[in-house]
Design a protein around this motif. Structure first.
Motif, short mmCIF file in Angstrom:
data_model
loop_
_atom_site.label_atom_id
_atom_site.label_comp_id
_atom_site.label_asym_id
_atom_site.label_seq_id
_atom_site.Cartn_x
_atom_site.Cartn_y
_atom_site.Cartn_z
N MET A 1 44.16 43.42 38.79
CA MET A 1 43.44 44.10 37.71
C MET A 1 44.15 45.39 37.31
O MET A 1 44.22 45.74 36.13
CB MET A 1 42.00 44.40 38.15
N GLY A 2 44.69 46.09 38.30
CA GLY A 2 45.44 47.30 38.00
C GLY A 2 46.67 46.99 37.16
O GLY A 2 46.96 47.68 36.16
N ALA A 3 47.39 45.94 37.53
CA ALA A 3 48.63 45.61 36.83
C ALA A 3 48.39 45.07 35.43
O ALA A 3 49.16 45.34 34.50
CB ALA A 3 49.42 44.59 37.65
N LEU A 4 47.32 44.30 35.25
CA LEU A 4 47.07 43.64 33.97
C LEU A 4 46.28 44.51 32.99
O LEU A 4 46.50 44.43 31.77
CB LEU A 4 46.31 42.33 34.18
N ILE A 5 45.35 45.32 33.49
CA ILE A 5 44.42 46.04 32.61
C ILE A 5 44.50 47.55 32.78
O ILE A 5 44.81 48.29 31.85
CB ILE A 5 42.97 45.57 32.85
N PHE A 6 44.21 48.03 33.98
CA PHE A 6 43.99 49.46 34.17
C PHE A 6 45.25 50.30 33.93
O PHE A 6 45.21 51.30 33.20
CB PHE A 6 43.43 49.74 35.57
#
Length: 417
Positions: free
Chosen positions: A239-244
């Motif tokens: 989630m960090g790599a794709l969105i945040f």
């Protein structure tokens, strides 16, 4: 016969008296254990990070909407951010992060967002779909072998649109009555996939996947497992790599029960009676990061909404596919539909109002978008009030107000009382 009748009647009356006394005592206990909410209109203390002078008139009207409606939030504090076109134009917080110590909220204060985590997860899943990493129609058992085979195929699309037949939470009795809550799993360990899935994976399906709608946070837990398995990357890192990280959402992440979290607000629940709140119990969110376990700020979430409306995270065609009217939303005052990760309905103008709420333990969250107008409104509070409808009403009214500033959108109009 008459003696038996009167004895039975006496027993019933005594039993009812005991029950009523017990309920009265419980309500009084609940009330006395709460703290009184601030007396004012929640406009003090206030902290403003972004105030775009081009929208001064709209911001003033939005403040009036908040002044009229914010008491229905029943919260020590709340945060609001508005995005227009490709930038956040207003971001402000009101009230207290901690009521007992009178600690004011700051722009960096992080709120639990509950089920507003689901659109974040669904968007990341769509990004993986675009990249050819996952297929929305694949049987989930092929991606997550730990999940036991069911009589029917369950696809990622079924899970994302709440049509999988996987159950939601079981309610649990809570002291004092008449409270009911979910199992907060405070002492449980969910460090591996088997432990997370074990909460629901062996339960029978509620219906054949694809035939009905039934809201399920556990369904999103399974989505998170599938994303991690398909990429061989931890779900939170993914989630960090794709969105945040790409969107600069530096204040968004997991709500850990066992780690001190900088700038996290104190969470409260409204007492059953009176304008009071009590500190909410701790909750272990590690089994449901994907469906209800994130912390964020209204500004971060407004960035996310703007990125969706501008095609920055996923293609516009992918976003539109998330808004296909898959399932009607029943028992709602709004004639809306569920797609994948979002609720939505058409306005009289033909434009779409896209939304999702969250009701974490000790908070409420609401995000409203009008993609055609490129307007995003996010409202977060640190008190649970039995549903996010009051926040949604405010966010919708404010979204309408800001939409007026855009050409060709003067006909945008919906009525919400």
């Amino acid at each position: 016969m008459s003696k038996f009748f009167f004895r039975t009647l006496k027993f019933i009356l005594i039993s009812l008296s005991i029950i009523l006394f017990f309920i009265f005592f419980s309500l009084l206990w609940n009330y006395l254990n709460g703290d009184a909410l601030p007396n004012a209109d929640h406009l003090n203390p206030v902290s403003t990070e972004i105030y775009d002078d081009r929208y001064t008139g709209h911001i003033k009207k939005a403040k009036n909407i908040l002044k009229q409606r914010s008491q229905k939030f029943h919260a020590p504090g709340y945060s609001i951010s508005v995005g227009v076109n490709n930038e956040v134009v207003w971001s402000e917080v009101y009230g207290y992060a901690n009521l007992e110590n009178q600690t004011p909220l700051t722009i960096q204060s992080k709120f639990p967002i509950g089920s507003l985590s689901k659109p974040l997860t669904a968007t990341a899943a769509m990004r993986l779909f675009e990249d050819g990493v996952i297929d929305l129609q694949t049987d989930i058992c092929e991606i997550v072998p730990e999940f036991p085979k069911k009589p029917y195929k369950i696809s990622l699309e079924h899970l994302l649109s709440h049509r999988s037949g996987i159950r939601h939470y079981h309610t649990k009795f809570k002291w004092p009555p008449p409270y009911f809550t979910i199992d907060l799993h405070v002492d449980d360990d969910f460090s591996n996939s088997e432990q997370r899935l074990g909460l629901f994976s062996h339960d029978s399906l509620l219906f054949q996947p694809g035939t009905e709608y039934s809201y399920s946070t556990f369904g999103y837990t399974l989505v998170g497992e599938a994303m991690a398995k398909a990429t061989n990357v931890n779900f939170l890192d993914l989630m960090g790599a794709l969105i945040f990280e790409p969107l600069g959402m530096s204040s968004t992440g997991a709500d850990y029960i066992d780690k001190p979290l900088s700038e996290r607000v104190t969470s409260y629940n409204k007492t059953i009676i009176g304008k009071r709140v009590e500190i909410a119990p701790d909750e272990n969110c590690s089994y449901k990061w994907a469906g209800g376990g994130f912390l964020s700020t209204s500004k971060d979430l407004a960035k996310f909404g703007l990125a969706l409306t501008n095609g920055q995270i996923i293609k516009d065609s992918s976003f539109k596919s998330m808004l296909r009217p898959i399932s009607p939303y029943e028992n709602s005052p709004f004639p809306q539909f569920h797609g994948m990760g979002w609720n939505f309905y058409k306005l009289a103008s033909g434009n779409t109002l896209v939304n999702h709420g969250g009701s974490p333990t000790g908070g409420q969250a609401s995000m409203v978008m009008i993609p055609e107008a490129k307007v995003v409104v996010v409202v977060l509070t640190n008190s649970y009030i039995y549903g996010s409808l009051p926040l949604k009403i405010v966010a919708t009214k404010i979204a309408q107000e800001f939409s007026k500033s855009l050409k060709n959108n003067s006909s945008l109009s919906i009525s919400i009382d």
